[in-house]
Design a protein around this motif. Structure first.
Motif, PDB file in Angstrom:
ATOM      1  N   VAL A 130       5.409  -2.865  -1.045  1.00 14.00           N
ATOM      2  CA  VAL A 130       4.320  -1.922  -0.799  1.00 14.00           C
ATOM      3  C   VAL A 130       3.144  -2.691  -0.201  1.00 14.00           C
ATOM      4  N   LEU A 171      -1.388   3.562   2.815  1.00  2.88           N
ATOM      5  CA  LEU A 171      -0.354   2.980   1.967  1.00  2.88           C
ATOM      6  C   LEU A 171       0.962   2.903   2.739  1.00  2.88           C
ATOM      7  N   GLU A 197      -4.715   2.252  -4.429  1.00  2.00           N
ATOM      8  CA  GLU A 197      -4.416   1.158  -5.351  1.00  2.00           C
ATOM      9  C   GLU A 197      -3.673   1.642  -6.583  1.00  2.00           C
ATOM     10  N   ARG A 241      -0.117   2.227  -5.556  1.00  2.00           N
ATOM     11  CA  ARG A 241       0.598   0.953  -5.428  1.00  2.00           C
ATOM     12  C   ARG A 241       0.968   0.405  -6.803  1.00  2.00           C
TER      13      ARG A 241
END
Lengths: 177, 520
Positions: free
Chosen positions: A123, A139, A162, A165
């Protein structure tokens, strides 16, 4: 064998991509995407005009006559793209399920892309200068399907990106297959 | 093969050098790359020729210096190449100025390829290439190992992932002590061989030059008129010549056909030659859970692929293949790391020009629960696929081009333009007719092609990603296209019912996510 079940499953009882509840990406994405496009187009038009009208270098006549057509083509294409972006940006929606990530997008051609978690190889969060200014992030999710099939969600708020992820990286199935 | 000493390979975890024969291999490599760039040096040689004639001594010193440099380079390549094989990893350190270190765990190695170029036949060495599942940069090549060491390394790598599967381990342990290559081959089950005749057929049927010749044929009018002009300049009239010729029109056309065939023969021969060089003495065999392909006339290649690495089986038939009833069967692997998708790539396991029953047998051997491709009931694509192509692409284009040609040139040109578009439409019709999708509990089958046929079959759980696409017109007709992304590439099922599209996508996701089986 504890906890093992083997119930019959019909296609209609499977989790369905059609009825999947989705959430929108950041609203700010549209504004910044349009701003970024303009920041590319306006200088381009400026350079074209500077080449045509500067007092130091005179262009050959065929280029002088082409100027208007090129200028018009750039303007028409950009306006077309801006209208498309205006409509398309708000139609980008994503969804996170236990086992996969889904992205829905498209105005004229609608697309639903689904990426199972256990096939994710790595990722990445990408932020350009404008994204950083706006607090947005993109992303990228890579699988063995190759670079052409990279699953990516644009215009996420940095915090959301974030979180996503982290969720993917902590997923128990990651790298399992 | 001169291998008599017992293999010490797996017992030495210290850094090792290659066999010195590798220097010769490096030298050939340099000569090969030099000869490839030689074409660019020709102009330099022409210009420099006059200079050389006055300065033979300096040139000789330069040439000797160059040769010494090349030799030094080859020696350095050999000296600074060190490898180490531990229990489950292969490590390699290369480079004099730019050091490179690669650590490749056995379980990440996708293919083991053994290659024996002509120069190695005398010493019984082989070059081993280890393909990782990742990028091209992570490919490791051990330039020279004895046949025996190479076999031992291959066994160790293929054994690595099976440590936790006791029943399979037993089979492998039995095969490991067999010292030489021939011994190992005895335990294998031979699946397919290709005779020279098969390869000749493959060479003829897969001649890409056919297409080129077709283009040449359409250009013959231009060529003829040019030649006519040339001849009349020389004072000859081709019509007079033909009129005076004793033969009738069919004799002349027969002569022309002969000429054409004569042209065709050398081109086909080249293709046959290529086919024989690549696939000579083709043997596909199976040893426990892997397929081994051996072939090659000059450079013998041996590729081992674990069955679980196969992503899909593809059966390809060109129109010529269809006429003679042959099929190219390809076991497709992970292609995301490699740059070429051509049929001759080493990593794809090709069985060239097999007959229908051989193809079905190979598929049944690989995936016993898969159905024979030709016997599956395929659902066809919606007629709107063809209709939209006709009304949105062919019709507007033919109106625009024919009017333009009519106005600016002549009616004849307009008709020619329209007939080209009609041919395109007919070909697209064939393509639409060919499209088909079928599913059973474990596999999806896709049929496509225009004049030829291509069947693709893949286990549902191998899915990497799925996407569904719908244009506005398709939404209106409740149609959708599904794209299944596998590690070996994407497969598109266009224009099927929306509900079917979502059903097969949901099913694929469910299978993949619930089975949690590895795709590798």
């Amino acid at each position: 064998m504890e906890g093992f079940t083997n119930n019959a499953i019909t296609t209609h009882s499977l989790p369905d991509l059609r009825t999947l509840p989705t959430e929108p990406i950041s609203l700010a994405y549209r504004t910044y995407h349009i701003a970024a496009t303009l920041m590319l187009v306006i200088p381009l038009l400026g350079v074209l005009s500077a080449l045509r009208f500067n007092p130091w270098l005179s262009l050959p006549t065929f280029l002088q006559s082409a100027y208007l057509y090129v200028f018009a083509a750039v303007v028409i294409l950009s306006v077309g793209y801006l209208i498309y972006a205006y409509l398309a940006c708000v139609r980008i929606r994503y969804s996170l399920r236990e086992h996969d990530l889904t992205l829905k997008k498209g105005v004229i051609c609608k697309q639903v892309i689904c990426q199972p978690m256990l096939r994710i190889q790595h990722v990445e969060i990408k932020q350009g200068p404008i994204d950083r200014f706006a607090g947005l992030a993109k992303l990228h999710v890579y699988s063995a399907g190759g670079a052409a099939h990279t699953f990516s969600i644009p215009g996420l708020e940095q915090v959301t990106a974030e979180k996503l992820r982290a969720y993917i990286l902590e997923h128990k199935d990651l790298n399992a297959g | 093969m001169t291998t008599s000493s017992p293999s010490t390979l797996t017992l030495q975890p210290s850094w090792q050098r290659l066999s010195p024969i590798a220097i010769v291999y490096f030298l050939f490599d340099v000569i090969k790359s030099l000869s490839q760039s030689f074409i660019y040096l020709i102009p330099g040689g022409v210009v420099g020729h006059r200079y050389i004639s006055g300065h033979e001594n300096e040139f000789l010193i330069g040439a000797i210096g160059f040769i010494v440099l090349v030799c030094a380079r080859c020696f350095a390549s050999y000296w600074y190449y060190q490898y180490r094989i531990s229990q489950d990893t292969f490590e390699v350190s290369v480079g004099l100025f730019k050091k490179r270190y690669l650590n490749l765990p056995f379980e990440r190695i996708q293919n083991v390829k053994l290659e024996q170029p002509l120069i190695y036949r005398f010493t019984g060495h082989v070059a081993v290439t280890l393909d990782s599942a990742g990028s091209k940069d992570e490919e490791a090549k051990i330039y020279a190992l004895t046949q025996q060491d190479a076999n031992a390394l291959r066994e160790a790598i293929l054994l690595a992932r099976k440590a936790d599967q006791p029943d399979l381990q037993a089979t492998i342990v039995n095969t490991t002590p067999s010292p030489a290559n021939q011994g190992a081959e005895q335990d294998e089950q031979l699946l397919n061989t290709r005779s020279v005749l098969d390869l000749v057929i493959h060479g003829v049927a897969n001649n890409r030059l056919w297409i080129l010749l077709g283009a040449l044929l359409s250009a013959q009018d231009v060529l003829l008129s040019w030649m006519e002009g040339l001849l009349s300049d020389l004072g000859l009239n081709i019509d007079d010549v033909i009129a005076q010729a004793t033969g009738s029109w069919w004799q002349i056309s027969a002569a022309a056909l002969m000429l054409f065939l004569l042209l065709l023969i050398p081109l086909s021969l080249l293709s046959i030659l290529g086919s024989i060089i690549v696939f000579y003495n083709y043997r596909l065999s199976c040893l426990s859970d892997r397929y081994i392909r051996r072939c090659g006339l000059f450079t013998r290649q041996e590729v081992s692929v674990r069955l679980s690495r196969i992503q899909m089986i593809e059966s390809k038939q060109d129109w010529l293949d269809r006429l003679i009833g042959r099929t190219n069967l390809v076991f497709q692997q992970n292609l995301s790391g490699s740059d070429s998708r051509s049929i001759e790539t080493v990593s794809s396991l090709v069985v060239p020009s097999v007959k229908a029953h051989e193809r079905d047998a190979l598929i049944a051997e690989t995936w016993p629960d898969a159905q024979p491709f030709t016997k599956v009931q395929y659902r066809s694509a919606s007629p709107y696929y063809f209709l939209y192509f006709l009304t949105l692409f062919v019709l507007p284009l033919s109106i625009v081009t024919s009017t333009a040609l009519w106005v600016y040139l002549d009616v004849g040109y307009a008709l020619a333009g329209v007939s080209v578009l009609i041919i395109i439409a007919l070909l697209f019709f064939c393509h639409w007719r060919r499209l088909g999708f079928a599913a059973d509990d474990h596999y999806y089958y896709v049929r496509s092609g225009i004049l030829g046929v291509r069947y693709v079959c893949f286990p549902i759980y191998k899915l990497q990603q799925v996407s569904i696409e719908q244009s506005l017109l398709m939404t209106k007709r409740k149609l959708a296209s599904v794209k299944f992304v596998l590690a070996s590439g994407a497969i598109v099922v266009p224009y099927i019912d929306e509900s079917l599209a979502y059903d097969i996508a949901n099913q694929a996701l469910y299978k993949t996510e619930s089975l949690k089986k590895s795709w590798m």
